[in-house]
Design an enzyme around this catalytic site. Structure first.
Site, mmCIF file in Angstrom:
data_model
loop_
_atom_site.group_PDB
_atom_site.id
_atom_site.type_symbol
_atom_site.label_atom_id
_atom_site.label_comp_id
_atom_site.label_asym_id
_atom_site.label_seq_id
_atom_site.Cartn_x
_atom_site.Cartn_y
_atom_site.Cartn_z
ATOM 1 N N LYS A 118 0.767 -1.069 -0.396
ATOM 2 C CA LYS A 118 0.057 -0.373 -0.187
ATOM 3 C C LYS A 118 1.255 0.952 -0.209
ATOM 4 O O LYS A 118 1.884 1.626 0.063
ATOM 5 C CB LYS A 118 -1.048 0.170 0.787
ATOM 6 C CG LYS A 118 -0.596 0.268 2.214
ATOM 7 C CD LYS A 118 -1.514 -0.240 3.710
ATOM 8 C CE LYS A 118 -0.788 -0.183 4.830
ATOM 9 N NZ LYS A 118 -1.447 -0.745 6.045
ATOM 10 N N ARG A 144 -10.609 0.134 14.700
ATOM 11 C CA ARG A 144 -10.411 0.976 13.511
ATOM 12 C C ARG A 144 -11.829 0.727 12.194
ATOM 13 O O ARG A 144 -12.619 1.461 11.804
ATOM 14 C CB ARG A 144 -9.440 1.535 13.475
ATOM 15 C CG ARG A 144 -8.137 1.720 13.427
ATOM 16 C CD ARG A 144 -8.148 3.673 12.940
ATOM 17 N NE ARG A 144 -7.750 4.748 14.229
ATOM 18 C CZ ARG A 144 -6.699 5.042 13.993
ATOM 19 N NH1 ARG A 144 -5.494 4.172 13.461
ATOM 20 N NH2 ARG A 144 -6.403 5.747 14.183
ATOM 21 N N TYR A 153 16.136 30.480 4.216
ATOM 22 C CA TYR A 153 15.557 31.514 4.324
ATOM 23 C C TYR A 153 15.880 31.877 5.970
ATOM 24 O O TYR A 153 15.779 31.059 6.403
ATOM 25 C CB TYR A 153 13.604 30.678 4.430
ATOM 26 C CG TYR A 153 13.648 30.570 2.573
ATOM 27 C CD1 TYR A 153 12.750 31.767 2.413
ATOM 28 C CD2 TYR A 153 13.385 29.516 2.171
ATOM 29 C CE1 TYR A 153 12.694 31.820 1.163
ATOM 30 C CE2 TYR A 153 12.401 29.336 1.189
ATOM 31 C CZ TYR A 153 12.687 31.284 0.699
ATOM 32 O OH TYR A 153 12.643 30.671 -1.001
ATOM 33 N N MET A 206 11.837 24.732 -0.702
ATOM 34 C CA MET A 206 10.569 23.308 -0.899
ATOM 35 C C MET A 206 11.306 22.422 -1.641
ATOM 36 O O MET A 206 11.664 20.912 -2.033
ATOM 37 C CB MET A 206 9.751 23.879 -1.947
ATOM 38 C CG MET A 206 8.701 23.307 -2.693
ATOM 39 S SD MET A 206 7.363 23.967 -3.661
ATOM 40 C CE MET A 206 6.649 25.467 -2.048
HETATM 41 C C1 LIG Z 1 -0.928 -2.147 6.698
HETATM 42 C C2 LIG Z 1 -0.873 -3.379 7.112
HETATM 43 C C3 LIG Z 1 -0.307 -4.363 7.600
HETATM 44 C C4 LIG Z 1 1.309 -3.854 7.633
HETATM 45 O O1 LIG Z 1 1.835 -4.042 8.348
HETATM 46 P P1 LIG Z 1 3.262 -3.498 9.010
HETATM 47 O O2 LIG Z 1 3.807 -3.281 10.349
HETATM 48 O O3 LIG Z 1 3.773 -2.938 8.203
HETATM 49 O O4 LIG Z 1 3.922 -5.060 8.374
HETATM 50 C C5 LIG Z 1 -1.139 -5.067 7.654
HETATM 51 N N1 LIG Z 1 -1.970 -5.542 7.569
HETATM 52 C C6 LIG Z 1 -3.160 -4.194 7.426
HETATM 53 C C7 LIG Z 1 -4.842 -4.441 7.601
HETATM 54 C C8 LIG Z 1 -2.025 -2.953 7.307
HETATM 55 O O5 LIG Z 1 -2.935 -2.554 7.155
#
Ligand SMILES: *Cc1c(COP(=O)(O)O)cnc(C)c1O
Length: 334
Positions: free
Chosen positions: A33, A116, A243, A289
């Site tokens: 992700k 969550r 800056y 930047m």
């Molecule tokens: C991001 C995520 C993981 C991975 O977590 P890490 O701590 O990076 O290994 C596993 N399961 C879900 C549902 C996640 O959102």
């Protein structure tokens, strides 16, 4: 342009450590992700699939489409479930079941304590029934841990909750669904892994976020960040840089400007507590930047080769440091 090197050898070292925990590469789902935690979605997908990993986890269908060719199964964390040959969709709520397309493959997420996402344990049977009614195919049941990286009994308590979930799912007649709950921290601290998959992100990228009190498995950072020189000048004693003029030369110095700034996702930080680069050079004055200054004349400098160390300097975590890095920075595999 600033650029990123992705170290294949280190990535495979980390994956091999994870294989030692799971017993098999077939049980690894690589979490990709957010542009593979900033490492580059396609670069990491290529390497992971070459390693033999067949499961990937992404955020939405846009990420899934980019890596479809590399994996057999793609678990989509947060998107409307639709019919797809490779994608399975995490069900985060009862509404998500109602919105799912008939024929979609789903992984039911149970909230065992994180609060969550996921369905309460109380609504488990109800959710299973609704999934059937909606014509969805249940392929997995999962949960996520809130404190796997903390030395306490919390993880064990949540694991116990999930064991109960497994029993109830089996009792409802589902004998072939996969169960998964392990993130990197849970995987790295486990002594006897007994589920169908681990979902590892940060560990694969080289960071063991467990406290030092654990018997820690050594991992190797995969990403290093470099910047290129734009220009060099001599500063006389008393002249200042950038800056606000926060850095004042204490002596005559040769100072160069490098092409990395907060526009690239690099943290602007606090010029009163200068960031130390991988080569231990303090960033001089404020980060702009698209540029920053160092006392160096090198054409290229390694700004960071360990996001965990960088995170400590800023009071954050490795995840945030790498994920923030702009997609536009060129990535190359070495
Ligand atoms: C991001 C995520 C993981 C991975 O977590 P890490 O701590 O990076 O290994 C596993 N399961 C879900 C549902 C996640 O959102």
């Amino acid at each position: 342009m600033a650029f990123i090197k992705i170290n294949k050898q280190n990535f495979y070292h980390n994956l091999n450590q994870i294989v030692l925990q799971t017993g098999s590469v077939d049980k690894i789902a690589i979490v990709l992700k957010d542009n593979a935690y900033g490492h580059g979605l396609e670069h990491i997908a290529t390497l992971a699939s070459e390693f033999g990993i067949t499961y990937a986890v992404v955020r939405d269908h846009i990420e899934a489409a980019q890596i479809e060719a590399y994996f057999q199964t793609i678990i989509v964390l947060n998107d409307t479930a639709r019919k797809h040959s490779k994608c399975t969709y995490v069900i985060n709520s009862i509404e998500a079941i109602n919105n799912a397309e008939k024929g979609a493959k789903v992984e039911l997420k149970i909230d065992t304590g994180m609060h969550r996402n996921g369905i309460t344990m109380h609504s488990l049977e109800d959710a299973l029934e609704k999934i059937e009614k909606q014509g969805l195919k249940l392929v997995g049941v999962m949960t996520h841990y809130r404190s796997a990286d903390v030395l306490s009994s919390e993880l064990f308590w949540q694991q116990k909750q999930f064991e109960e979930v497994k029993q109830r799912v089996k009792k409802a007649g589902y004998t072939t669904v996969r169960f998964h709950s392990y993130n990197s921290a849970a995987t790295l601290r486990t002594k006897h892994f007994n589920e169908d998959l681990v979902r590892v992100g940060i560990g694969a990228y080289g960071y063991n976020e467990l406290p030092d009190s654990f018997d820690k498995i050594a991992l190797k950072p995969v990403l290093s960040l470099y910047a290129k020189k734009i220009s060099t000048r001599t500063l006389a004693q008393g002249q200042c840089v950038g800056y606000g003029g926060d850095f004042i030369a204490p002596k005559t110095m040769r100072v160069s400007t490098y092409d990395l700034g907060y526009g690239d996702g690099w943290c602007r930080g606090d010029s009163n507590q200068p960031f130390l680069t991988a080569e231990n050079l303090p960033i001089l004055g404020r980060v702009s930047m698209d540029s920053l200054s160092l006392e160096s004349e090198q054409e290229k400098v390694c700004i960071m080769n360990n996001a965990q160390n960088a995170a400590k300097q800023w009071g954050t975590i490795s995840y945030e440091v790498t994920t923030a890095l702009s997609k536009d920075i060129q990535r190359e595999i070495i």
